[in-house]
Design an enzyme around this catalytic site. Structure first.
Site: not given
Ligand code: G16
Length: 544
Positions: A113-114, A278, A280, A282-283, A377
């Site tokens: 992800s990010h 981000d 991937d 989705d954000r 997302k």
């Molecule tokens: C993932 C999840 C999200 C979550 C985020 C942060 O996002 O898909 O639902 O809100 O992590 O999670 P945490 O607060 O546990 O770090 P992504 O975009 O990182 O895949």
């Protein structure tokens, strides 16, 4: 092609977190590491013979090599058809779209992800089910369980697939298809939004836009949709070429990391609208020409105006937000008289609600917004939704938000992240606060009095499953709230997240700086939870 059975043994720590398994690249490239986890996914799926799998990733370091391994393992495990994004690329929402459109049995998405990429960065792998959404808690537990008893994996000796040339390859009894990663997703976006109206806004309306793809996977999607199909000026998409190390950046769309976008939006002649996505895809972060649009507010505004957008004209079944997200959307749901659900952090919790037609839109404070068009997302979707609203209302994004606040009041919201904290310190802080919860109601600090305190538990209204310990909530008078939880996506030490929100109904008090509006509440949080005492830090690493 022959199938090899390779002996292996369990590797500690293959427990999926908030969103799949995320670790340092160096851990992932260790012997059998990826193979063990992939075989655990297949073992948790049960019989794989004759099934269909989507494979792709965000293009980060090790993406291509991992795709080749997964292809050989999927062939060895009997999958009948593999759909792979060209170049090994698929954004997370596009993967979800493909799983649903082609009736696949699931998908494997390679992304952290990010989190930063490159040889010293992070890598990740997540499994999405046949509904296109992240593995549920139960499936994640089954994968973890499989990983602790694994004793072998299956892999073929077939040569690498050419990931760069689209087309079908027959390998043994299976078909491996390299497909355009963008086309199906772009078609889905055209079916949801008023493209001619957005095109008019961008071409004749003189509306300017800057989209920062942060050298991550959204670049090709944004160029195709914003510049080619909607006619935005060339150069609208910046940092649009996916790079294995994201150009050395941190592909996290927030005010700290989307530096080039923020510089342009704060420059002399800012674009009318700014957005970033981000690693991937989705954000999303969306910015008006003079306003950071908080993700909690973004969800509320999209919900309030969904009837103006073609894909949502028939109304919304309901909405959902993660618990730490501000209740801005709750006020809109009440006005629309539709249900509003509060789920734990993690997109996987929205899937059941969507599959059961209980919700249409959902979102999280962590820059996530989405709808039932896929089961993830979706960053670019949110940007298109905003552009559609701007075109439809003929108002700037800033005005749309300010008018929303006038109507519903403003939910001030902030999140403070304390990153790479020694895990023991973070756990000690949480344990101490958890033990105090029963005695906290009635306690005051910095002028704020706690009226309720609990450790959030969620009972899924569809399958009745219960998820405990999802964050410590301190509810104060006047709708003020503090939440503390530990992140489930970090790869070094622990990350403490402190969330604060308050509601301001007074129309004359809607323009206060968020930091100032929440300063005394945050001071109360520090006193009550002993954050600086436990962590020995002067302040957070990131404030959003
Ligand atoms: C993932 C999840 C999200 C979550 C985020 C942060 O996002 O898909 O639902 O809100 O992590 O999670 P945490 O607060 O546990 O770090 P992504 O975009 O990182 O895949």
């Amino acid at each position: 092609m022959s199938v090899m059975k390779v002996s292996s043994q369990p590797i500690r720590g293959q427990k999926p977190g908030t969103s799949g398994l995320r670790k340092k690249v160096q851990e992932f490239i260790g012997e059998h590491y990826l193979e063990n986890f992939v075989q655990s996914i297949f073992n948790a799926m049960g019989e794989c013979g004759g099934r269909v799998l989507v494979i792709g990733g965000d293009g980060r370091y090790h993406n291509r090599e991992a795709v080749q391994v997964i292809v050989r393992m999927a062939l060895a495990n009997g999958f009948r058809r593999l759909l792979i994004g060209q170049g090994g690329l698929l954004s997370t929402p596009a993967a979800s779209c493909l799983i649903r459109k082609y009736g696949a049995d699931g998908g494997i998405i390679l992304s952290a992800s990010h989190n930063p990429g490159g040889p010293d960065g992070d890598f990740g792998i997540k499994f999405n089910g046949a509904n296109g959404g992240p593995a549920s808690e139960a499936v994640s537990a089954a994968i973890c369980q499989a990983s602790v008893v694994i004793d072998h994996y299956l892999i073929t000796d077939s040569p690498d697939i050419n990931l760069d040339s689209p087309g079908e390859h027959t390998v043994g009894d299976a078909t491996v298809e390299i497909i355009d990663p963008v086309a199906d997703y772009a078609e889905l976006m055209e079916s949801l939004f008023d493209f001619p109206k957005i095109e008019h806004l961008l071409q004749q309306g003189g509306f300017t836009l800057c989209f920062d793809a942060m050298h991550a996977v959204t670049g090709p999607y944004a160029v195709e949709i914003l510049e080619r199909r909607l006619g935005a000026q060339p150069g609208t998409v910046i940092n649009g070429v996916p790079l294995e190390d994201f150009g050395g950046g941190h592909p996290d769309p927030n005010l700290v990391h989307a530096t080039e976008l923020v510089r342009r939006m704060r420059g002399d002649k800012p674009p009318d609208f700014g957005a970033a996505s981000d690693g991937d895809g989705d954000r999303n972060m969306v910015l008006g020409s003079s306003l950071f649009i908080n993700p909690c507010d973004s969800l509320a505004v999209l919900t309030a105006n969904a009837h103006r957008v073609p894909g949502y004209r028939n109304g919304l079944a309901g909405v959902a937000r993660s618990m730490p997200t501000s209740p801005a959307v709750d006020r809109v749901a009440a006005a629309l008289d539709i249900p509003c659900y509060e789920t734990p952090t993690g997109w996987k919790f929205f899937g059941n609600l969507m599959d059961a037609d209980k919700i249409t839109l959902c979102g999280e404070e962590s820059f996530g917004t989405g709808s039932s068009h896929v089961r993830e997302k979706d960053g670019l979707w949110a940007v298109l939704f905003w552009l559609n609203l701007v075109a439809e209302l003929n108002q700037s994004a800033d005005t749309i938000v300010r008018e929303h606040w006038q109507r519903f009041g403003r939910d001030y919201f902030t999140r403070h992240d304390y990153e790479e904290v020694p895990a023991q310190q973070a756990e000690a802080l949480m344990d101490e606060l958890r033990q105090q919860l029963p005695s906290l109601p009635g306690r005051s600090s910095h002028g704020h009095t706690i009226v309720a305190a609990d450790d959030f538990s969620y009972t899924d209204p569809v399958d009745g499953s219960v998820s405990h310990s999802q964050g410590l909530r301190l509810q104060f008078g006047n709708g003020e709230r503090i939440v503390l939880r530990l992140s489930g996506t970090g790869t070094s030490g622990a990350t403490l997240r402190l969330y604060a929100n308050s509601h301001e109904p007074d129309p004359d008090m809607l323009g206060i700086d968020t930091g100032k509006a929440l300063a005394s509440l945050l001071a109360a949080a520090d006193t009550i939870a002993g954050i600086s005492r436990h962590l020995g830090r002067d302040g957070p690493d990131v404030i959003t």
